[in-house]
Design a protein around this motif. Structure first.
Motif, PDB file in Angstrom:
ATOM      1  N   UNK A   1      47.961  43.335  36.093  1.00 23.08           N
ATOM      2  CA  UNK A   1      49.108  44.223  35.900  1.00 23.08           C
ATOM      3  C   UNK A   1      50.203  43.575  35.050  1.00 23.08           C
ATOM      4  N   UNK A   2      50.180  42.261  34.901  1.00 21.36           N
ATOM      5  CA  UNK A   2      51.111  41.625  33.965  1.00 21.36           C
ATOM      6  C   UNK A   2      50.799  42.035  32.533  1.00 21.36           C
ATOM      7  N   UNK A   3      49.541  42.402  32.296  1.00 21.01           N
ATOM      8  CA  UNK A   3      49.103  42.796  30.956  1.00 21.01           C
ATOM      9  C   UNK A   3      49.029  44.307  30.783  1.00 21.01           C
ATOM     10  N   UNK A   4      48.781  45.025  31.877  1.00 15.04           N
ATOM     11  CA  UNK A   4      48.668  46.489  31.829  1.00 15.04           C
ATOM     12  C   UNK A   4      49.112  47.006  33.208  1.00 15.04           C
ATOM     13  N   UNK A   5      50.389  47.347  33.364  1.00 11.94           N
ATOM     14  CA  UNK A   5      50.964  47.572  34.701  1.00 11.94           C
ATOM     15  C   UNK A   5      50.277  48.619  35.558  1.00 11.94           C
TER      16      UNK A   5
ATOM     17  N   UNK B   1      42.075  42.353  30.020  1.00  7.72           N
ATOM     18  CA  UNK B   1      42.368  42.936  31.339  1.00  7.72           C
ATOM     19  C   UNK B   1      41.095  43.297  32.095  1.00  7.72           C
ATOM     20  N   UNK B   2      40.010  43.589  31.380  1.00  7.47           N
ATOM     21  CA  UNK B   2      38.808  44.080  32.047  1.00  7.47           C
ATOM     22  C   UNK B   2      38.141  43.000  32.888  1.00  7.47           C
ATOM     23  N   UNK B   3      37.947  41.810  32.335  1.00  4.46           N
ATOM     24  CA  UNK B   3      37.363  40.731  33.132  1.00  4.46           C
ATOM     25  C   UNK B   3      38.230  40.434  34.338  1.00  4.46           C
ATOM     26  N   UNK B   4      39.544  40.431  34.136  1.00  6.09           N
ATOM     27  CA  UNK B   4      40.455  40.157  35.246  1.00  6.09           C
ATOM     28  C   UNK B   4      40.407  41.259  36.308  1.00  6.09           C
ATOM     29  N   UNK B   5      40.234  42.512  35.873  1.00  4.63           N
ATOM     30  CA  UNK B   5      40.138  43.612  36.843  1.00  4.63           C
ATOM     31  C   UNK B   5      38.869  43.495  37.678  1.00  4.63           C
ATOM     32  N   UNK B   6      37.767  43.104  37.051  1.00  6.42           N
ATOM     33  CA  UNK B   6      36.527  42.945  37.811  1.00  6.42           C
ATOM     34  C   UNK B   6      36.568  41.716  38.710  1.00  6.42           C
ATOM     35  N   UNK B   7      37.412  40.757  38.391  1.00  9.45           N
ATOM     36  CA  UNK B   7      37.629  39.637  39.314  1.00  9.45           C
ATOM     37  C   UNK B   7      38.360  40.113  40.577  1.00  9.45           C
ATOM     38  N   UNK B   8      39.169  41.164  40.449  1.00 15.09           N
ATOM     39  CA  UNK B   8      39.787  41.771  41.632  1.00 15.09           C
ATOM     40  C   UNK B   8      38.704  42.402  42.501  1.00 15.09           C
ATOM     41  N   UNK B   9      37.750  43.087  41.876  1.00 13.89           N
ATOM     42  CA  UNK B   9      36.629  43.659  42.620  1.00 13.89           C
ATOM     43  C   UNK B   9      35.838  42.563  43.324  1.00 13.89           C
ATOM     44  N   UNK B  10      35.554  41.499  42.600  1.00 14.92           N
ATOM     45  CA  UNK B  10      34.765  40.404  43.161  1.00 14.92           C
ATOM     46  C   UNK B  10      35.485  39.695  44.302  1.00 14.92           C
ATOM     47  N   UNK B  11      36.787  39.792  44.340  1.00 17.60           N
ATOM     48  CA  UNK B  11      37.566  39.097  45.375  1.00 17.60           C
ATOM     49  C   UNK B  11      37.134  39.498  46.776  1.00 17.60           C
ATOM     50  N   UNK B  12      36.780  40.779  46.955  1.00 16.29           N
ATOM     51  CA  UNK B  12      36.344  41.215  48.286  1.00 16.29           C
ATOM     52  C   UNK B  12      35.013  40.586  48.665  1.00 16.29           C
ATOM     53  N   UNK B  13      34.060  40.657  47.742  1.00 20.33           N
ATOM     54  CA  UNK B  13      32.744  40.108  48.042  1.00 20.33           C
ATOM     55  C   UNK B  13      32.763  38.611  48.260  1.00 20.33           C
ATOM     56  N   UNK B  14      33.593  37.917  47.514  1.00 21.99           N
ATOM     57  CA  UNK B  14      33.695  36.463  47.651  1.00 21.99           C
ATOM     58  C   UNK B  14      34.601  36.056  48.814  1.00 21.99           C
TER      59      UNK B  14
END
Length: 301
Positions: A146-150, A118-131
């Motif tokens: 959230x499919x893995x940790x709601x 979940x952690x790598x995927x959560x930081x990809x959410x952060x990166x989504x803004x910058x990218x």
């Protein structure tokens, strides 16, 4: 924020001791706790200079890639700086995007190798803004978490930012996201603080005078109180990694909104665990925190 695992991880990274960092991380199994540790580790300088040693030493492990990738997200934002886009140089943007692409490639590899991550995927959410990824892709990234940790705290906080008007959303989208999460999430998650965060986003955008009056409106104060009742003031809301953040959000919303008795309660809980946000919205976070804590304390004495 006083979290022992995050402190130990940051100390190991400052010492360039990847074995000690690994030994800390293998004990941190909760998704929210791991994300918090990585968020804290992002502030450790010069990690990118040597972290490749760990990846080379343990090529089958995703942990060095996770540390390197999550750290590179913060490293990218360092290159961009905190100035507005109009005051950011072209070479800063180029370096920002280079580092963020580097981070995403590492995080994608972790996600590809670890189906439960979940952690790598959560930081990809952060990166989504910058990218500046499209809405469908940003929502897909969030859904993967959230499919893995709601009730993932970091992912929700970052998705709220994506839905702000200053990024790729609107006030309506921001409040819909915050209110939906607050209504559905358990009190122990603390996610109802997203409502206070959303109101502070509006406050931040308004002109001086209008900003404080916005938070002082009866309906705003009532909604912030209700959100606090379902998070920081709820008996199920305890102390977890990063717990000062929601308390500081509510402290500022209550204090500036004139609800000083409620703010005083939050300041007592916080003690000296002041967080950078939201206080940095108004200047030096420690000075702003102290100013409001003193004002609130005097008013309820």
């Amino acid at each position: 924020m006083g979290d022992p695992a995050a402190q130990a991880l940051c100390a190991a990274l400052r010492d360039r001791d990847w074995r000690a960092a690994r030994d800390v991380l293998v004990t941190v199994t909760d998704p929210d706790d791991q994300a918090f540790c990585m968020y804290a580790a992002g502030r450790v300088p010069d990690v990118q200079e040597w972290i490749g040693e760990w990846a080379d030493a343990e090529p089958r492990s995703t942990l060095p890639l996770l540390v390197r990738g999550t750290h590179a997200v913060h490293w990218a934002w360092q290159a961009r700086g905190s100035a507005s886009a109009s005051r950011t140089r072209e070479e800063q943007f180029r370096e920002f995007h280079r580092r963020l692409t580097f981070a995403e490639n590492l995080l994608d590899e972790v996600a590809g190798r670890d189906a439960d991550d979940t952690t790598a995927r959560a930081f990809l959410v952060t990166a989504a803004r910058g990218r500046q990824v499209g809405r469908d892709e940003a929502h897909r990234r969030f859904a993967e978490v959230v499919a893995r940790h709601p009730w993932h705290r970091l992912a929700h906080a970052q998705m709220l930012q994506y839905r702000c008007a200053k990024w790729f959303g609107s006030d309506e989208e921001m409040f819909d996201f915050a209110r939906t999460a607050a209504a559905k999430a358990p009190a122990a998650s603390g996610l109802a603080h997203l409502v206070a965060s959303a109101h502070l986003e509006i406050w931040l955008r308004l002109r001086s005078g209008e900003d404080n009056r916005y938070l002082q409106q009866a309906e705003v104060r009532a909604e912030v109180r209700a959100a606090a009742d379902h998070s920081v003031r709820h008996p199920q809301h305890g102390r977890y990694a990063g717990w000062p953040t929601p308390h500081n959000m509510f402290a500022m919303a209550f204090a500036v909104g004139g609800d000083h008795a409620a703010a005083a309660e939050q300041f007592r809980t916080i003690g000296d665990q002041v967080t950078e946000l939201p206080w940095a919205y108004a200047g030096n976070p420690v000075r702003v925190f102290r100013k409001w804590r003193g004002k609130v304390t005097d008013s309820v004495a």
